[in-house]
Every structure is written in C-alpha cells, then in structure tokens.
Design an enzyme around this catalytic site. Structure first.
Site, PDB file in Angstrom:
ATOM      1  CB  CYS A  71      -0.989  -0.285   1.297  1.00  0.00           C
ATOM      2  SG  CYS A  71      -2.285  -0.660   1.510  1.00  0.00           S
TER       3      CYS A  71
ATOM      4  NE  ARG B  52       4.532   2.054  -0.325  1.00  0.00           N
ATOM      5  CZ  ARG B  52       5.515   2.073   0.964  1.00  0.00           C
ATOM      6  NH1 ARG B  52       6.845   1.484   0.629  1.00  0.00           N
ATOM      7  NH2 ARG B  52       5.168   1.086   2.294  1.00  0.00           N
TER       8      ARG B  52
ATOM      9  CD1 TRP C 261       0.128  -6.540  -2.547  1.00  0.00           C
ATOM     10  CD2 TRP C 261      -0.206  -7.001  -0.500  1.00  0.00           C
ATOM     11  NE1 TRP C 261       0.721  -7.964  -2.289  1.00  0.00           N
ATOM     12  CE2 TRP C 261       0.224  -8.237  -1.042  1.00  0.00           C
ATOM     13  CE3 TRP C 261      -0.371  -6.721   0.300  1.00  0.00           C
ATOM     14  CZ2 TRP C 261       0.696  -9.025  -0.574  1.00  0.00           C
ATOM     15  CZ3 TRP C 261      -0.193  -8.325   1.706  1.00  0.00           C
ATOM     16  CH2 TRP C 261       0.619  -9.188   1.138  1.00  0.00           C
TER      17      TRP C 261
ATOM     18  N   GLY D 218      -1.399  -0.686   6.360  1.00  0.00           N
ATOM     19  CA  GLY D 218      -1.124  -1.633   7.780  1.00  0.00           C
ATOM     20  C   GLY D 218      -2.090  -2.387   8.105  1.00  0.00           C
TER      21      GLY D 218
ATOM     22  CD  GLU E  39      17.490 -14.191  -5.611  1.00  0.00           C
ATOM     23  OE1 GLU E  39      16.888 -14.527  -3.539  1.00  0.00           O
ATOM     24  OE2 GLU E  39      17.369 -12.639  -5.588  1.00  0.00           O
TER      25      GLU E  39
ATOM     26  CE  LYS F  32      14.515 -12.677  -7.352  1.00  0.00           C
ATOM     27  NZ  LYS F  32      15.058 -11.806  -6.396  1.00  0.00           N
TER      28      LYS F  32
ATOM     29  CD  GLU G 233      11.171 -12.410  -6.817  1.00  0.00           C
ATOM     30  OE1 GLU G 233      10.045 -12.199  -6.006  1.00  0.00           O
ATOM     31  OE2 GLU G 233      11.823 -12.134  -7.158  1.00  0.00           O
TER      32      GLU G 233
ATOM     33  CG  HIS H  64      19.865 -37.550  -0.173  1.00  0.00           C
ATOM     34  ND1 HIS H  64      19.935 -38.465   0.435  1.00  0.00           N
ATOM     35  CD2 HIS H  64      20.309 -36.369  -0.300  1.00  0.00           C
ATOM     36  CE1 HIS H  64      20.967 -38.702   0.235  1.00  0.00           C
ATOM     37  NE2 HIS H  64      21.373 -37.609  -0.260  1.00  0.00           N
TER      38      HIS H  64
ATOM     39  CE  LYS I 164      12.049  -3.572  -4.505  1.00  0.00           C
ATOM     40  NZ  LYS I 164      12.963  -4.735  -4.730  1.00  0.00           N
TER      41      LYS I 164
HETATM   42  C1  F6R Z   1      12.300 -11.403  -3.889  1.00  0.00           C
HETATM   43  C2  F6R Z   1      11.706 -10.107  -3.258  1.00  0.00           C
HETATM   44  C3  F6R Z   1      11.410 -10.676  -1.607  1.00  0.00           C
HETATM   45  C4  F6R Z   1      11.989  -9.559  -0.337  1.00  0.00           C
HETATM   46  C5  F6R Z   1      11.563  -9.873   0.527  1.00  0.00           C
HETATM   47  C6  F6R Z   1      12.058  -8.814   1.695  1.00  0.00           C
HETATM   48  O1  F6R Z   1      12.627 -10.656  -5.376  1.00  0.00           O
HETATM   49  O2  F6R Z   1      12.267  -9.008  -3.618  1.00  0.00           O
HETATM   50  O3  F6R Z   1      11.734 -10.937  -1.647  1.00  0.00           O
HETATM   51  O4  F6R Z   1      13.481  -9.962  -0.918  1.00  0.00           O
HETATM   52  O5  F6R Z   1      10.394  -9.528   0.633  1.00  0.00           O
HETATM   53  O6  F6R Z   1      11.906  -7.827   1.071  1.00  0.00           O
HETATM   54  P1  F6R Z   1      13.212  -6.746   2.379  1.00  0.00           P
HETATM   55  O7  F6R Z   1      14.393  -6.997   1.425  1.00  0.00           O
HETATM   56  O8  F6R Z   1      12.795  -5.502   1.356  1.00  0.00           O
HETATM   57  O9  F6R Z   1      13.699  -6.851   3.533  1.00  0.00           O
END
Ligand code: F6R
Length: 612
Positions: free
Chosen positions: A2, A27, A73, A100, A485, A489, A492, A508, A607
């Site tokens: 949000c 956001r 969001w 929130g 990672e 990527k 997502e 395993h 984000k």
């Molecule tokens: C994946 C991604 C999320 C953030 C996670 C933590 O690409 O962006 O998995 O890494 O939400 O966010 P921060 O780093 O802002 O605490």
C-alpha cells in the site's frame, strides 16, 4: 505494501497525487483511489492500476489544493472499487487512507455497529475512519484530537492520512510500524509512504517516528506529538535522492535497468570503504562497535526472501573467513519461536526496503534480549535503519522492480566487506588471501559488465526454458544460496514453478522429478567442488534432464556435458555469487518478458511488505 500520498498547498492537488501514486505503485497495485477536498470531499476509486484510476477520474475530478491518494495491496477484502481507499466516514466528512493492518478491527466494528454505524466495505480501514467519526461526533473534537484518541484504541500497524471537510487547511497523519515521510516544500506539504513522490518537489523531509501524529497546516505550521500527547520537536533532514533514479532511463522495465546498473551500484557500495592497494576496509557501522562485533559469540542473521538468501551467503562468508558461528533465520519464524539470544550475540538484519514487518519485529525481540543490532539496509532513513544500533547502507539507490536484483548483490558485497574486515581483525585470514580477496572484490564491477554483455545468449537460452512449467536450480557451497535465489526470481516474475537445491541433495528426492521435460540450471563455478558438480550433472543427464550450466570462462569439462553453457569470469570462490547470480537474474527477466508477464509488478506481490 500500500502506498500513501497526500498534498496540501496552493497548487492543483490532482496531478501531484496521481504522479505520486505512479511512483508508489511498486508497493501495491490492485486498486487505487484519491479524495479531493474543495467544499465537499470527492472520492474517486478504481480496481486495478493507477492508470485505470486516472482514466476514470482525469476528466471529472474537482480542482482542489488538498487531497489524499492510495494504491492498495489487499489484506482485508478482495481488490474491488468498494474496498479501495480512501474510505469515508458515514457522514462523508472525513476521508482516510491507510497502510497496515488494524488487528482488533472486528471488535471495534462490532462496537460501532451497536452504536448504529454501517459498513460498505470489508476493510479494516473503514472501521478506523468510522471510529474517528464516532469520537468526533461524541466529543466535538478537532480532527487531530479525534484521530489521536481513535489510535489509542487501535491494535496493529498503520500509516494513515486523514482530511476533514470542515477543516480544509489541515492534513493529519500518523504512523506505527508503517512508514510515512513528510516533505516540506515552498508553501506546500507532500506526504508519502516513501520519498519517491516527494523528491521532485522538495528535498527537505521529516521521517515520522512510530506512534507519532503530525498536523500540517496550510499556513506552513507543522506540529508533531506522540499518540500519548507529548509534543515532539520535528527533525528535518535532506534527501539524497535524484529524480533520474526513479525513471526507467530508456529500459522497458525497472528490473532490467536495475540488473544493468549493478556494476555502478556495487562500485557505490564499495566507494570509500575498501582500498585494495593499501589493504584496508572501513565500514563506519562496524568501527563504531568494533570490539563487540569482533568478539561476537555468534552472528544471527534475520531477513526475508531475497535478503534471506543474501544472509545465507553471509553465513558462508563469516564462517569461512572470520570463523564466527552464524545462524540465518527467516524473520517471520524467528520472532515467534522464543529464540535463545544472549548479550554476546550480534543480530544482523538484512533488508532492501528497511520496512519489512517481520524483520522489524525480529529486531525488537533481539533488542529486548540485549543483543547488538546491526542493519544492512538499502532504503535510507527507513525504519530498520533507524532502530538498529549500528549498520551500513548498501547504496544501491531506489529499487523499484518488485523482484530484488541490485539490492541482493549490494547486500552480498556489504556482507563480504564485513566478513573480510572481521577476518582481519580476528586474525583468521592469511595476509596473502586477504589481499587477493580485496583485489578481486574491487574487480567485480568490471567482471559483472562482462557477464551483462552475454545478454543475447541468455535471451536465447530463456527461449528454450520459457514454455516449461517447472525448473530445478542446483548449486553447491557459496552457490547453493544462488540456486535458491535463481529459483525465486523465476517463480516470482514468470510464474514457473522452480526449486533451488544443494546439488548433492538432489539424489535424496528431487531426482525423481527429472526427465526430458525438466530444465536443470546448474551453477558450476566452484573450483573446490567442480568435479562433484560435474558428477551431479552426469546424474541429471543420465535421466534425460536438460542442463543449463553457469561455468567459468574457458571451461572444458562441464561445457562438454551440459546442453547449454553461460560462461562467467573467474574469481575467488567466496566472491563467485556476485557473478553467478547475474545470468540467473537476466534469465528470469527474459523468460518473464517472453511469457508476457508484468515483470515489475508481478501478481500478488508488493515491494515493501509492511504486514505480517
Ligand atoms: C524477491 C523479493 C522479496 C524481498 C523480501 C524482503 O525478489 O524482493 O523476497 O526480498 O520481501 O524484503 P526486504 O529486503 O525489503 O526486507
């Protein structure tokens, strides 16, 4: 999670709010709305992106010099026009936007219903605006006092901005565990969840603290007090943010721009902190608490998502180089499992946004138990940066694409600097190896450029993978977290199911999944385990899996077995994740583009995750 924006001044509020919402759209982007005050409060809301709100409101909006906006969001209630913010009080007098979760909203709602209030939406936010109205009606209070008293009854997290039709010269804002920044311009105030909508108007800002309420007056006066009514002195800071950092700069997506920026962002991360010729590392945050950090009995790294993957690489670095035991914890688990933390522990929080609710909560627990709290954060002035005892910024600049890329490499670079610094202080590394690693680290930005030059080849490989529904990522040692990672990527942003595994663990369980329909992406750059990884690849090939390998330049063995190879420059093994992750970022980017996915705003994600 949000985004909030608000304007009070002598200019037209509408274009400022809409532009601000576009900046904040990373956001949350399932619905958006604005409220403008010009005699009456006019509310415009729309399910979908900010552009849909714009199409709906551009022609018909009221001119106004006071207004609030929101991009959502969803937490309570599905994304639709009714649940979108702003929400109005029953009498139409008050409008409110909220980021929130009001945890006790059900209780408050029942009490309000008994008093005759009715509710249109399924949101917790409507409960809050109606609670403010009830208090205002009952006691005839000015809006800021009604807001303050309402917040004393709220359990949960909030950043809110409120306007009152009968008080058209005032914006009221408050926060607890969700961010809010006040921009002080010439004859105007802009208020937002972060500084991105503010920077083109002013660089003078105040970061509101938890449980503070701000009242901004058209006259230019500004008051801040706590929810418990203690007057606070505002602390005005200068923003160090450039507008170009918030633009795509000719790229189709922010994610691609941010991938391509990495040679520069890592240079920025290291600037003034390392000198390979003279053999020193200076990290301000570490120096401040040098003896406590150097003598730490244990390091506990707390983080979420991609930042947690960076933390796993940190574990390898600190244990391997500085010989300090490390635990890496998901912040969301750590906070609820009664962790054992002692005064000799140092807790390191890693976060791009600096606002992740679970990471913040984990830090509070660690702080209560007496540990030193260190932050590795990107977003300057964010909550985690402010609650930690010490820390270092990664200086990656704003990361806007939801999928984290340059923040990840910045975090790993910072962890590498820190591990090397501690290794030197603790005498756990030989002079020769220390100098080699320092020299190699300073060469990483140039080597990343060479990986980025292979973009066309990676695009070709992406076309080979794009139609699959699953993928497996394998790596060993320092590159096991890179496999995790890479898989994150891919899933997502392209919605292909992917899993990361330690290469040797494959036998395993996951080996059962391998057939000619399973692309297996193997990070095969570790010198120490090269032969073992080559054997793991043979195991995949024996089951008809298709292997896409990341190999060192001039590789001879694995290139013979794998179906496709991407070569990356050689480096010291502890630094290899900084190079091996780059092709994986590009691979997932191209696959997502080929699948017509919205790379920067993947479905259901946001984000900055400011709710649990
Ligand atoms: C994946 C991604 C999320 C953030 C996670 C933590 O690409 O962006 O998995 O890494 O939400 O966010 P921060 O780093 O802002 O605490």
């Amino acid at each position: 999670m949000c985004g909030i924006v608000a304007y009070l001044g002598n200019q037209d509020a509408y274009p400022r709010l809409i532009k601000g919402l576009h900046r904040l759209e990373y956001r949350g982007y399932d619905s958006a709305g604005i409220a403008l005050l010009n005699g009456n409060i006019q509310v415009y809301k729309k399910k979908g992106k900010v552009s849909e709100l714009e199409a709906h409101s551009a022609q018909q909006h009221t001119p106004a010099t006071l207004g609030i906006g929101h991009t959502r969001w969803a937490t309570h209630g599905e994304p639709n026009d009714i649940n979108a913010h702003p929400h109005l009080s029953g009498n139409g007098r008050i409008a409110l936007v909220h980021n929130g979760i009001i945890e006790n909203y059900d209780l408050l709602k029942t009490a309000l219903q008994k008093e005759g209030h009715t509710f249109e939406s399924e949101t917790d936010t409507e409960v809050l605006v109606k609670l403010i109205q009830a208090i205002q009606d009952r006691d005839g209070l000015p809006i800021e006092e009604a807001v303050r008293l309402a917040l004393t009854r709220v359990v949960g997290a909030y950043a809110i901005v409120v306007i009152d039709q009968q008080d058209p010269n005032k914006l009221v804002a408050a926060r607890k565990a969700s961010p809010l920044v006040i921009g002080i311009g010439k004859d105007e105030f802009l208020l937002a969840s972060d500084a991105t909508p503010i920077v083109e108007h002013t660089n003078k800002v105040i970061y509101l603290n938890d449980e503070e309420i701000a009242v901004l007056h058209r006259s230019g006066d500004l008051e801040i007090k706590t929810i418990s009514n203690e007057v606070q002195t505002p602390y005005i800071q200068q923003l160090d943010l450039k507008i170009e950092m918030l633009e795509k700069g000719g790229y189709d997506f922010f994610m691609l721009k941010e991938i391509m920026e990495q040679p520069m962002t890592l240079t920025n991360c290291m600037r003034g902190r390392i000198n390979a010729d003279e053999g020193w590392i200076h990290l301000g945050g570490v120096e401040e608490y040098a003896s406590r950090i150097t003598q730490a009995k244990r390091l506990i790294i707390v983080a979420c998502g991609t930042s947690w993957h960076a933390g796993l690489i940190g574990e390898y670095l600190f244990e391997d180089l500085a010989r300090i035991p490390v635990e890496v914890e998901y912040a969301s688990e750590f906070r609820y499992r009664n962790p054992i933390i002692g005064e000799g522990d140092v807790v390191i929080a890693i976060s791009q946004s600096g606002e992740t609710a679970d990471t913040l909560a984990a830090l509070e627990i660690a702080k209560e138990k007496g540990a030193l709290i260190f932050g590795i954060v990107n977003s300057v002035g964010s909550s985690i940066a402010r609650v930690t005892d010490a820390g270092s910024y990664i200086h990656a600049g704003p990361e806007i694409g939801v999928a984290s890329t340059k923040a990840f490499t910045g975090q790993v670079t910072l962890l590498t600097l820190m591990a090397l610094d501690l290794a030197k202080r603790r005498g756990t590394i030989s002079e020769g190896y220390y100098h080699r690693l320092l020299t190699e680290l300073t060469l990483i930005p140039e080597k990343i450029k060479r990986v980025l030059e292979q973009d066309k080849k990676i695009q070709y490989i992406a076309a080979e993978i794009k139609d699959h529904t699953n993928a497996l990522y394998l790596g060993r040692g320092y590159n096991f977290p890179v496999a995790l990672e890479g898989a994150l990527k891919l899933k997502e942003i392209s919605y292909i199911h992917a899993e990361g595994y330690p290469a040797a663990e494959m036998k395993h369980g996951p080996i059962a999944l391998i057939d000619d329909n399973m692309p297996v992406i193997v990070i095969a750059t570790n010198k120490s385990a090269y032969d073992k990884i080559a054997s793991n690849i043979q195991e995949v090939k024996a089951r008809k899996g298709r292997v896409f390998a990341i190999v060192p330049e001039d590789d001879e063995t694995i290139s013979q077995i794998a179906d496709y190879c991407i070569e990356i420059p050689e480096t010291e093994e502890p630094l290899s994740p900084l190079l091996s992750v780059i092709p994986l970022q590009l691979l997932s980017y191209h696959i997502a583009v080929m699948r017509n996915c919205n790379v920067d705003q993947p479905r259901n994600l946001a984000k900055s995750v400011t709710v649990e």
